[in-house]
Design an enzyme around this catalytic site. Structure first.
Site, PDB file in Angstrom:
ATOM      1  N   CYS A 243     -18.950   2.240   9.483  1.00  0.00           N
ATOM      2  CA  CYS A 243     -18.171   1.696  10.378  1.00  0.00           C
ATOM      3  C   CYS A 243     -16.825   2.366  10.576  1.00  0.00           C
ATOM      4  CB  CYS A 243     -17.705   0.121   9.970  1.00  0.00           C
ATOM      5  SG  CYS A 243     -16.764  -0.574  11.020  1.00  0.00           S
TER       6      CYS A 243
ATOM      7  N   CYS B 276       0.745  -1.041  -0.090  1.00  0.00           N
ATOM      8  CA  CYS B 276       0.040  -0.110  -0.073  1.00  0.00           C
ATOM      9  C   CYS B 276       0.872   1.225   0.041  1.00  0.00           C
ATOM     10  CB  CYS B 276      -0.851   0.057   1.243  1.00  0.00           C
ATOM     11  SG  CYS B 276      -1.845   1.395   1.245  1.00  0.00           S
TER      12      CYS B 276
ATOM     13  N   CYS C 130     -19.501  -5.812   4.457  1.00  0.00           N
ATOM     14  CA  CYS C 130     -18.701  -4.741   4.867  1.00  0.00           C
ATOM     15  C   CYS C 130     -17.255  -4.459   4.104  1.00  0.00           C
ATOM     16  CB  CYS C 130     -18.239  -4.498   6.166  1.00  0.00           C
ATOM     17  SG  CYS C 130     -17.333  -3.363   6.855  1.00  0.00           S
TER      18      CYS C 130
ATOM     19  N   ARG D 278     -17.274  -2.301  18.369  1.00  0.00           N
ATOM     20  CA  ARG D 278     -16.493  -3.500  18.227  1.00  0.00           C
ATOM     21  C   ARG D 278     -15.008  -3.580  18.964  1.00  0.00           C
ATOM     22  NH1 ARG D 278     -15.977  -3.819  12.917  1.00  0.00           N
ATOM     23  NH2 ARG D 278     -18.198  -4.726  12.980  1.00  0.00           N
TER      24      ARG D 278
ATOM     25  N   CYS E 120       0.716   0.444  10.139  1.00  0.00           N
ATOM     26  CA  CYS E 120       0.225  -0.599   9.354  1.00  0.00           C
ATOM     27  C   CYS E 120       1.243  -1.776   8.673  1.00  0.00           C
ATOM     28  CB  CYS E 120      -0.557   0.027   8.130  1.00  0.00           C
ATOM     29  SG  CYS E 120      -1.454  -1.310   7.393  1.00  0.00           S
TER      30      CYS E 120
ATOM     31  N   CYS F 106       0.681   4.688   6.930  1.00  0.00           N
ATOM     32  CA  CYS F 106       0.243   4.697   8.183  1.00  0.00           C
ATOM     33  C   CYS F 106       1.371   3.923   8.797  1.00  0.00           C
ATOM     34  CB  CYS F 106      -1.102   3.807   7.876  1.00  0.00           C
ATOM     35  SG  CYS F 106      -2.110   4.549   6.828  1.00  0.00           S
TER      36      CYS F 106
ATOM     37  N   CYS G   9     -16.469  -9.008   6.273  1.00  0.00           N
ATOM     38  CA  CYS G   9     -15.674  -7.744   6.191  1.00  0.00           C
ATOM     39  C   CYS G   9     -14.656  -8.042   5.209  1.00  0.00           C
ATOM     40  CB  CYS G   9     -15.356  -7.133   7.366  1.00  0.00           C
ATOM     41  SG  CYS G   9     -16.426  -6.979   8.624  1.00  0.00           S
TER      42      CYS G   9
HETATM   43  N1  SAM Z   1      -6.647   0.462   3.207  1.00  0.00           N
HETATM   44  C1  SAM Z   1      -7.877   0.810   3.861  1.00  0.00           C
HETATM   45  C2  SAM Z   1      -7.967   2.084   4.694  1.00  0.00           C
HETATM   46  O1  SAM Z   1      -6.826   2.342   5.514  1.00  0.00           O
HETATM   47  O2  SAM Z   1      -8.802   2.794   4.745  1.00  0.00           O
HETATM   48  C3  SAM Z   1      -8.632  -0.422   4.541  1.00  0.00           C
HETATM   49  C4  SAM Z   1      -7.550  -1.395   5.298  1.00  0.00           C
HETATM   50  S1  SAM Z   1      -6.897  -0.850   6.856  1.00  0.00           S
HETATM   51  C5  SAM Z   1      -5.710  -2.086   7.241  1.00  0.00           C
HETATM   52  C6  SAM Z   1      -8.071  -0.759   8.036  1.00  0.00           C
HETATM   53  C7  SAM Z   1      -7.848  -0.507   9.526  1.00  0.00           C
HETATM   54  O3  SAM Z   1      -7.101  -1.306  10.345  1.00  0.00           O
HETATM   55  C8  SAM Z   1      -7.088   0.896   9.595  1.00  0.00           C
HETATM   56  O4  SAM Z   1      -7.622   2.018   9.314  1.00  0.00           O
HETATM   57  C9  SAM Z   1      -6.515   0.831  11.089  1.00  0.00           C
HETATM   58  O5  SAM Z   1      -7.462   1.409  11.971  1.00  0.00           O
HETATM   59  C10 SAM Z   1      -6.526  -0.766  11.368  1.00  0.00           C
HETATM   60  N2  SAM Z   1      -5.054  -1.362  11.486  1.00  0.00           N
HETATM   61  C11 SAM Z   1      -4.042  -1.452  10.575  1.00  0.00           C
HETATM   62  N3  SAM Z   1      -2.988  -1.773  11.161  1.00  0.00           N
HETATM   63  C12 SAM Z   1      -3.364  -1.980  12.588  1.00  0.00           C
HETATM   64  C13 SAM Z   1      -2.654  -2.365  13.663  1.00  0.00           C
HETATM   65  N4  SAM Z   1      -1.193  -2.688  13.437  1.00  0.00           N
HETATM   66  N5  SAM Z   1      -3.088  -2.167  14.928  1.00  0.00           N
HETATM   67  C14 SAM Z   1      -4.416  -2.208  14.877  1.00  0.00           C
HETATM   68  N6  SAM Z   1      -5.236  -1.714  14.183  1.00  0.00           N
HETATM   69  C15 SAM Z   1      -4.670  -1.662  12.739  1.00  0.00           C
HETATM   70 FE1  SF4 Z   2      -2.789   1.272   3.263  1.00  0.00          FE
HETATM   71 FE2  SF4 Z   2      -2.429   0.094   5.800  1.00  0.00          FE
HETATM   72 FE3  SF4 Z   2      -2.858   2.696   5.527  1.00  0.00          FE
HETATM   73 FE4  SF4 Z   2      -4.630   1.207   4.909  1.00  0.00          FE
HETATM   74  S1  SF4 Z   2      -4.033   1.232   6.763  1.00  0.00           S
HETATM   75  S2  SF4 Z   2      -4.274   2.734   3.829  1.00  0.00           S
HETATM   76  S3  SF4 Z   2      -3.704  -0.711   4.029  1.00  0.00           S
HETATM   77  S4  SF4 Z   2      -1.063   1.612   4.931  1.00  0.00           S
END
Ligand code: SAM
Ligand code: SF4
Ligand code: DTB
Length: 315
Positions: free
Chosen positions: A189, A54, A129, A261, A61, A58, A98
């Site tokens: 959500c 991606c 979802c 949740r 992530c 973030c 989801c």
């Molecule tokens: N890429 C899309 C987005 O960010 O909108 C969807 C997938 S993203 C992985 C969905 C959510 O997972 C993120 O917004 C974050 O809140 C949560 N998430 C990702 N990595 C995480 C982690 N290591 N611990 C807790 N929550 C996490």
């Molecule tokens: Fe990409 Fe992870 Fe951020 Fe979602 S949370 S936009 S998958 S880097």
């Protein structure tokens, strides 16, 4: 019956979080049972339909291309593969399926493909979802027309902490995607993550953003940061467990009709912490061994915990 309000301030929510623990918990539990069965939790199942690589940065992530987490990326799954996983999830007791994709923002072609999967999963009689990143209003309409029930798009944290976690998309971008989904008639959500080094006030700031949306999000995921090796957040101090309980209680009190949740991070939570979170108003979980890429509690552990709490999965 507690009022549904949309004028919550950060100070007011901080005041809730800081209440004496037992008073906070008692009020949150009373609020919970006004609108929900205390012995029931909703069960959702996640599937990563497009993993890794991606472009967003973030910090939490494992799927960001900016971090080296050793994840093998995989392309968008076809509808048959997704439906097979949804059938299994239904057999495990999930009522919502989801589908998550590691995109910054999908193309129209990608949305069309996901919409086909949404329709097919909906035809199984499951709630649907998806979480695909930023969406335009036209893309939200395509998904709504396919019967999508919920769009997951987290605000993640408070506006004043956000810039330390993500630099490649703004808070405003997130609010715009939520508005596009809402306008298309899709349930929201949206929630966030605790344990990223934010202050209590910043946790209150996140809840204030969510609780001033009108209407409130129907579903509010509270994720405990999973510290994934290779991300910049892999060696933060452990989040104090009772702060999670306070956050959930404040979410319950500020959004009395929303499903809250207990999301990521359950694999590291004790039975006792689960019990307190459910008592404080959490009433939804992700089932199964895996979230998107990280480990989850697994069904044996969940059956054990829910059994001890005389709690059943909502059917
Ligand atoms: N890429 C899309 C987005 O960010 O909108 C969807 C997938 S993203 C992985 C969905 C959510 O997972 C993120 O917004 C974050 O809140 C949560 N998430 C990702 N990595 C995480 C982690 N290591 N611990 C807790 N929550 C996490
Ligand atoms: Fe990409 Fe992870 Fe951020 Fe979602 S949370 S936009 S998958 S880097
Ligand atoms: C949400 O709030 N939490 C879920 C879901 N929405 C998409 C995702 C948690 C991801 C945890 C890290 C992983 O599995 O990669």
């Amino acid at each position: 019956m507690s009022l549904i309000r949309h004028d919550w301030t950060v100070d007011e929510i901080l005041g809730l979080i800081e209440r004496p623990f037992h008073d906070l918990l008692a009020d949150a539990h009373n609020c919970h049972v006004e609108r929900f069965a205390a012995h029931e939790v909703e069960a959702a199942k996640l599937l990563s339909i497009k993993t890794g690589g991606c472009p967003e940065d973030c910090a939490y992530c494992p799927q960001s291309a900016h971090h080296n987490t050793g994840l093998t990326p995989s392309p968008l799954m076809d509808t048959d593969t997704i439906v097979t996983a949804a059938v299994e999830a239904k057999a495990e007791g999930a009522t919502r399926f989801c589908m998550g994709a590691a995109w910054r923002a999908p193309s129209d072609t990608q949305v069309k493909s996901v919409a086909e999967s949404v329709q097919a999963v909906g035809e199984l009689g499951m709630e649907t979802c998806v979480t695909l990143g930023m969406l335009t209003s036209d893309q939200a309409t395509v998904l709504a027309d396919a019967g999508l029930d919920y769009y997951n798009h987290n605000l993640d944290t408070s506006p004043d902490f956000y810039g330390q976690i993500i630099t490649t998309r703004t808070y405003e971008d997130r609010l715009e995607t939520l508005a596009n989904c809402r306008d298309a008639g899709i349930h929201l959500c949206t929630g966030g993550i605790v344990g990223m080094g934010e202050t209590r006030r910043q946790r209150a700031g996140l809840l204030a953003q969510l609780a001033t949306l009108d209407p409130h999000p129907e579903s509010v995921p509270i994720n405990l940061l999973i510290q994934v090796p290779g991300t910049p957040m892999d060696s933060l101090p452990e989040f104090p467990p009772l702060e999670l309980v306070r956050t959930i209680a404040a979410a319950r009190l500020t959004m009395p009709a929303s499903v809250v949740r207990l999301s990521a991070g359950r694999a590291s939570m004790s039975e006792e912490l689960h019990a307190l979170c459910f008592h404080a108003g959490a009433n939804s979980i992700f089932l199964g061994e895996r979230l998107l890429t990280a480990s989850n509690n697994g069904s044996d552990a969940d059956h054990e915990i829910l059994g001890q709490l005389d709690t059943a999965l909502r059917v």
